[in-house]
Design a protein around this motif. Structure first.
Motif, short mmCIF file in Angstrom:
data_model
loop_
_atom_site.label_atom_id
_atom_site.label_comp_id
_atom_site.label_asym_id
_atom_site.label_seq_id
_atom_site.Cartn_x
_atom_site.Cartn_y
_atom_site.Cartn_z
N ARG A 214 -9.67 2.37 24.43
CA ARG A 214 -10.07 3.41 25.38
C ARG A 214 -11.26 3.01 26.26
NH1 ARG A 214 -11.06 8.11 21.28
NH2 ARG A 214 -9.24 7.03 20.40
N PHE A 215 -12.14 2.21 25.76
CA PHE A 215 -13.32 1.83 26.53
C PHE A 215 -12.98 0.77 27.57
CE2 PHE A 215 -14.86 3.17 22.30
CZ PHE A 215 -15.48 4.34 22.71
N THR A 216 -12.15 -0.21 27.17
CA THR A 216 -11.69 -1.20 28.14
C THR A 216 -10.84 -0.51 29.21
OG1 THR A 216 -11.67 -2.95 26.47
CG2 THR A 216 -10.35 -3.32 28.46
N LEU A 217 -10.00 0.43 28.77
CA LEU A 217 -9.17 1.18 29.70
C LEU A 217 -10.02 1.93 30.71
CD1 LEU A 217 -6.53 2.42 30.72
CD2 LEU A 217 -6.67 4.08 28.84
N ALA A 218 -11.05 2.62 30.24
CA ALA A 218 -11.91 3.40 31.14
C ALA A 218 -12.56 2.50 32.19
CB ALA A 218 -12.96 4.15 30.34
N ARG A 219 -13.06 1.34 31.74
CA ARG A 219 -13.73 0.43 32.67
C ARG A 219 -12.74 -0.15 33.69
NH1 ARG A 219 -16.35 -1.27 27.83
NH2 ARG A 219 -14.88 -3.00 27.64
N GLN A 220 -11.60 -0.61 33.19
CA GLN A 220 -10.64 -1.25 34.09
C GLN A 220 -9.97 -0.24 35.02
OE1 GLN A 220 -7.93 -4.16 32.76
NE2 GLN A 220 -9.40 -5.30 31.53
N PHE A 221 -9.73 0.96 34.52
CA PHE A 221 -9.10 1.99 35.36
C PHE A 221 -9.99 2.33 36.55
CE2 PHE A 221 -7.37 6.01 36.70
CZ PHE A 221 -6.03 5.95 36.36
N LYS A 222 -11.29 2.44 36.30
CA LYS A 222 -12.24 2.73 37.37
C LYS A 222 -12.23 1.62 38.41
CE LYS A 222 -15.99 4.60 39.30
NZ LYS A 222 -16.03 5.92 39.94
N ARG A 223 -12.18 0.37 37.97
CA ARG A 223 -12.16 -0.76 38.90
C ARG A 223 -10.86 -0.81 39.70
NH1 ARG A 223 -13.04 -5.75 35.24
NH2 ARG A 223 -12.37 -6.80 37.16
N ALA A 224 -9.75 -0.41 39.08
CA ALA A 224 -8.45 -0.50 39.75
C ALA A 224 -8.17 0.68 40.66
CB ALA A 224 -7.34 -0.62 38.70
N PHE A 225 -8.57 1.89 40.22
CA PHE A 225 -8.19 3.10 40.95
C PHE A 225 -9.38 3.84 41.55
CE2 PHE A 225 -4.86 2.35 37.78
CZ PHE A 225 -3.75 2.29 38.60
N GLY A 226 -10.58 3.36 41.30
CA GLY A 226 -11.74 3.96 41.94
C GLY A 226 -12.24 5.24 41.31
N THR A 227 -11.64 5.67 40.20
CA THR A 227 -12.06 6.89 39.54
C THR A 227 -11.64 6.83 38.08
OG1 THR A 227 -12.10 9.31 39.78
CG2 THR A 227 -9.95 8.22 39.98
N SER A 228 -12.03 7.83 37.30
CA SER A 228 -11.71 7.84 35.87
C SER A 228 -10.29 8.36 35.63
CB SER A 228 -12.70 8.74 35.13
OG SER A 228 -12.51 10.10 35.51
N PRO A 229 -9.68 8.06 34.47
CA PRO A 229 -8.36 8.61 34.17
C PRO A 229 -8.32 10.13 34.22
CG PRO A 229 -8.86 6.81 32.67
CD PRO A 229 -10.12 7.09 33.44
N HIS A 230 -9.37 10.78 33.71
CA HIS A 230 -9.39 12.25 33.73
C HIS A 230 -9.36 12.79 35.14
CE1 HIS A 230 -11.61 16.14 33.94
NE2 HIS A 230 -10.72 16.44 33.03
N ARG A 231 -10.21 12.24 36.00
CA ARG A 231 -10.25 12.74 37.38
C ARG A 231 -8.95 12.38 38.12
NH1 ARG A 231 -12.72 14.86 41.57
NH2 ARG A 231 -12.82 13.76 43.54
N TYR A 232 -8.36 11.26 37.79
CA TYR A 232 -7.08 10.89 38.39
C TYR A 232 -6.04 11.96 38.08
CZ TYR A 232 -3.14 7.88 39.74
OH TYR A 232 -2.02 7.36 40.35
#
Length: 299
Positions: A214-232
């Motif tokens: 979950r922590f790697t996902l949170a960091r990489q998701f922000k870099r890829a999509f510009g926002t957090s999974p929750h806000r997405y």
């Protein structure tokens, strides 16, 4: 160039909207890309933030906004570049009022275009939000012309490639990272959030889908999509709510149908994202009889 833009705007406004006053014209969304033509007098938007790149072209008047701790101003012909998840407001800087066009580009499209060019990097960040660049302007005008016509897949791909190149050029090429993004897993994660926007999604689900902790996902998701999974996920709910509101669904029903607890819950997120309440947005849309060619009567 300024005279060309003003002339083109005059033709479009006469064709699309014959009534005066503030208004927003929305083209039909295509593959995540949204396009608007807006006119405001005075303050247009309260502070808010998108999860997309906001690429704007000022057509008439002076466009003023606050962004990253400073007051900014864009003149006719200049381009505005706002990074995903950056707080900003907006409005007219003079009594003349303001006319502008804006294209909202999903960061995943920029990331995919970057990867296809053989570059593993984070999203390009343009530190100067107001730009004078004929090449960038030409690419943006191509995407913002004929809002009552669909972009089409061929034109869309070329547009994404051209805008990505402009963003990279003004961002100084995005910094290369030693750790490469797990792009297939991140794409699966984003798709899962889109498909389950109305329901509740747990971190454990996303870990399984993305094959990342979950922590790697949170960091990489922000870099890829510009926002957090929750806000997405919240943004996908807001897109669903806006579609319902545009089609005439009452605000309370649109909120529940989109996965919000109630209308007040939707309204809080709506204003944080779009800078105005759902009711105000609805009135601006209904202030014109312009309709997109692809969904006559619901713009």
């Amino acid at each position: 160039m300024e005279r060309t833009l003003a002339a083109e705007d005059q033709v479009d406004l006469e064709r699309l909207c014959k009534r005066p006053g503030d208004r927003i014209l929305m083209a039909a969304e295509e593959g995540g890309i949204e396009r608007i033509d807006a006119r405001f007098s005075g303050k247009g938007y309260a502070p808010h933030r998108h999860d997309t790149y906001a690429l704007g072209l000022t057509v008439r008047g002076v466009q003023t906004f606050h962004y990253r701790g400073a007051a900014r101003a864009s003149l006719p012909g200049q381009i505005i570049v706002l990074h995903p998840d950056e707080l900003h407001d907006g409005g007219a800087g003079t009594d003349e009022g303001l006319s502008y066009r804006m294209l909202y580009l999903p960061p995943e499209d920029v990331a995919e275009a970057t990867l296809s060019a053989g570059q593993a990097s984070e999203l390009p960040f343009v530190s100067t939000p107001v730009i004078s660049d004929p090449e960038f302007q030409l690419a943006l005008r191509e995407g913002l012309s004929d809002l009552d016509e669909p972009i089409g897949s061929l034109r869309r791909d070329s547009l994404i490639a051209a805008l990505t190149q402009c963003l990279q050029r003004h961002g100084g090429r995005a910094r290369l990272r030693k750790s490469v993004l797990h792009w297939p897993g991140l794409q699966r994660c984003a798709e899962h959030l889109r498909e389950n926007a109305v329901g509740s999604v747990q971190s454990e689900e996303l870990e399984t889908v993305a094959e990342l902790d979950r922590f790697t996902l949170a960091r990489q998701f922000k870099r890829a999509f510009g926002t957090s999974p929750h806000r997405y996920q919240v943004m996908r709910r807001l897109e669903r709510a806006r579609a319902g509101i545009r089609s005439g669904v009452p605000l309370a029903s649109a909120a529940v149908d989109a996965g919000f607890a109630d209308q007040a819950h939707m309204s809080r997120h709506f204003k944080r994202t779009y800078g105005m309440t759902p009711g105000h947005w609805q009135r601006l849309l209904h202030s014109t009889d312009w309709h997109t060619k692809s969904d006559r009567g619901c713009s």
